[in-house]
Design an enzyme around this catalytic site. Structure first.
Site, short mmCIF file in Angstrom:
data_model
loop_
_atom_site.label_atom_id
_atom_site.label_comp_id
_atom_site.label_asym_id
_atom_site.label_seq_id
_atom_site.Cartn_x
_atom_site.Cartn_y
_atom_site.Cartn_z
CE LYS A 106 -4.42 1.00 0.16
NZ LYS A 106 -5.49 0.20 -0.46
P1 NAD Z 1 -12.97 7.43 -3.36
O1 NAD Z 1 -11.99 8.49 -2.99
O2 NAD Z 1 -13.35 7.28 -4.80
O3 NAD Z 1 -14.32 7.63 -2.53
C1 NAD Z 1 -14.35 7.70 -1.14
C2 NAD Z 1 -15.75 8.15 -0.75
O4 NAD Z 1 -15.84 8.17 0.69
C3 NAD Z 1 -16.12 9.56 -1.23
O5 NAD Z 1 -17.49 9.61 -1.57
C4 NAD Z 1 -15.86 10.41 0.01
O6 NAD Z 1 -16.62 11.61 -0.01
C5 NAD Z 1 -16.33 9.45 1.09
N1 NAD Z 1 -15.81 9.75 2.42
C6 NAD Z 1 -14.56 10.18 2.76
N2 NAD Z 1 -14.50 10.38 4.09
C7 NAD Z 1 -15.72 10.06 4.58
C8 NAD Z 1 -16.30 10.06 5.88
N3 NAD Z 1 -15.59 10.47 6.94
N4 NAD Z 1 -17.57 9.65 6.01
C9 NAD Z 1 -18.29 9.26 4.93
N5 NAD Z 1 -17.82 9.26 3.68
C10 NAD Z 1 -16.55 9.65 3.51
O7 NAD Z 1 -12.36 6.06 -2.76
P2 NAD Z 1 -12.71 4.59 -3.20
O8 NAD Z 1 -11.70 4.15 -4.18
O9 NAD Z 1 -14.16 4.49 -3.47
O10 NAD Z 1 -12.38 3.81 -1.85
C11 NAD Z 1 -13.33 3.68 -0.79
C12 NAD Z 1 -12.90 2.55 0.13
O11 NAD Z 1 -12.81 1.35 -0.64
C13 NAD Z 1 -11.53 2.72 0.76
O12 NAD Z 1 -11.56 2.13 2.05
C14 NAD Z 1 -10.62 1.93 -0.14
O13 NAD Z 1 -9.45 1.50 0.52
C15 NAD Z 1 -11.53 0.77 -0.48
N6 NAD Z 1 -11.17 0.06 -1.71
C16 NAD Z 1 -11.09 0.70 -2.91
C17 NAD Z 1 -10.79 -0.02 -4.05
C18 NAD Z 1 -10.76 0.62 -5.41
O14 NAD Z 1 -10.62 -0.13 -6.41
N7 NAD Z 1 -10.95 1.90 -5.55
C19 NAD Z 1 -10.53 -1.39 -3.95
C20 NAD Z 1 -10.63 -2.02 -2.72
C21 NAD Z 1 -10.96 -1.28 -1.60
#
Ligand code: NAD
Length: 417
Positions: A106
């Protein structure tokens, strides 16, 4: 993000629980509880106004027993090296549960991207990649998107690494735009995998996914896709949120419209009128069948777990449920489909992208989605079977599979020298 909760301690507790079931050798347990390599960098960026500022970033590689390391790059003001290490550990188990040939890594940079212009973001990315250049590569460690990063950032990573190499290296990073060697289906892959897991869990629990009520925390890459695909399958999404706040309508929210007209804009989804405006804490306790926490870690804790109404929690985010909350859900009969299974769709599709890049031979979207769904369903049923054998919760079952595969690979390879 870990300022309120020690996520590394949480990851280590989960490992210790699985280690007991596996009767894991103490030395091996010690190896698996630590990262193989962690690089901390501080680097300058010249801002648009001519001022110089310094950013801190990390790249942590947890384990390489099963192959090169793989893991997202996060841009967020609250990241630290401990949280990045926990996320790298979870990537190791996730890749092993999906049975793809990677270890976990990461990366993060402590930055509020909302305060940077596009040019500043590009300069930050290019300088960060240069700082970690010596430990990433298509055969060594392959970053991908995470919170705060997107296909454009991945394109800058590919370009910067390629400039140093002297030739184009598309396989150094996944989640790239399709035009630059990205894979069809990658943007939707994590959310798609979350929905496949929710559908499988519904089948086992005797619930009907397409008539269920769903709440999704986070409306970014993972949350918005999970919500859209749920809606397309007939489910009613009653609550969603982003960092600014949450919205609720018990009759259902128009997810496609919210995605197309409100997400990513200044006011975000909070601008939408035909709903109740609530806060993120209330969102998690709304009446619903399925909760998909898809934002950040440590959202479901001992404090709010007793008030959660969902019967099924499918973790789109990494680490949204603390161990205390897990115990409460288990006592209350709430099934938690853990992150290392539920959100593995992203890394599985990243694996497809990497394979396509190495071969310079690209697949059609249908093929990607079919292969992805097959791996997700296969992983789900393996975890479910292990859960029944060991009479344990689903997270521990997934950990048992993941840790066992990594431990076996380590033992087979032997300890060098
Ligand atoms: P992103 O940046 O596209 O979206 C994150 C979302 O969470 C946004 O809508 C943001 O406004 C919201 N957010 C941020 N802080 C917040 C809070 N305190 N309360 C509520 N909402 C909040 O990120 P993403 O890629 O969608 O990732 C989201 C989660 O999924 C993370 O934990 C990431 O590690 C995990 N993840 C992502 C992927 C991927 O392919 N993008 C894969 C596996 C896991």
């Amino acid at each position: 993000m870990s300022s309120h909760f020690d996520v590394l301690e949480m990851a280590r507790q989960q490992l210790a629980k699985a280690a007991k079931y596996l009767d894991l050798d103490e030395g091996l347990h010690m190896v698996l509880s630590r990262p193989k390599r962690a690089l901390i960098v501080n680097f300058p960026v010249v801002l648009d106004n001519g001022e110089v500022t310094c950013f801190e970033g990390y790249r942590v590689q947890h384990n390489t027993s099963r192959g090169p390391t793989k893991g997202g790059l996060r841009y967020h003001p609250d990241v630290d090296v401990h949280e990045t290490t926990a996320l790298a550990m979870w990537m190791t188990w996730k890749c092993a549960v999906a049975n793809i040939p990677y270890g976990g890594a990461k990366g993060s940079v402590k930055v509020d991207t909302k305060k940077l212009s596009k040019r500043e973001l590009e300069k930050l990315t290019r300088r960060f990649v240069t700082e970690i250049n010596m430990i990433i590569g298509e055969r060594g460690d392959i970053p991908a998107p995470d919170i705060g990063t997107n296909p454009q950032v991945m394109a800058w990573i590919m370009d910067t690494f390629s400039m140093h190499a002297g030739y184009t290296v598309p396989g150094v990073v996944t989640g790239k735009p399709i035009e630059l060697g990205g894979s069809e289906g990658r943007v939707e892959a994590t959310g798609r995998g979350v929905v496949v897991c929710a559908q499988e869990a519904c089948k086992s629990a005797g619930m009907d996914f397409s008539s269920s009520k769903i709440v999704v925390q986070g409306f970014g890459n993972v949350g918005s896709v999970a919500a859209r695909l749920s809606e397309e399958d007939g489910a009613t999404v009653v609550g969603i949120s982003d960092a600014r706040g949450a919205i609720y309508n018990p009759k259902g929210l128009p997810i496609r419209e919210l995605y197309e007209r409100y997400a990513g804009r200044d006011g975000g989804i909070s601008e939408y009128k035909d709903c109740e405006h609530i806060d993120n804490a209330t969102l998690l306790e709304l009446p619903c069948d399925i909760l998909m926490p898809s934002a950040i870690s440590a959202q479901l804790t001992a404090q709010n777990a007793p008030n959660v109404k969902a019967k099924l929690i499918v973790e789109g985010a990494n680490g949204p449920t603390t161990p205390d909350a897990d115990a409460i859900f288990s006592d209350n009969g709430v099934l938690v489909v853990p992150d290392i299974l539920a959100n593995a769709g992203g890394v599985v599709c990243s694996y497809f992208e990497w394979v396509q890049d190495l071969q310079n031979f690209f697949w059609e979207e249908n093929e990607v989605n079919t292969k992805l769904a097959r791996i997700m369903r296969h992983s789900y049923s393996a975890v479910e079977a292990t859960m029944k054998v060991h009479k344990t919760d689903m997270r521990t079952a997934a950990m048992i599979i993941g840790v066992k595969r990594v431990a076996e690979a380590t033992i087979m390879r032997g300890i060098y020298p």
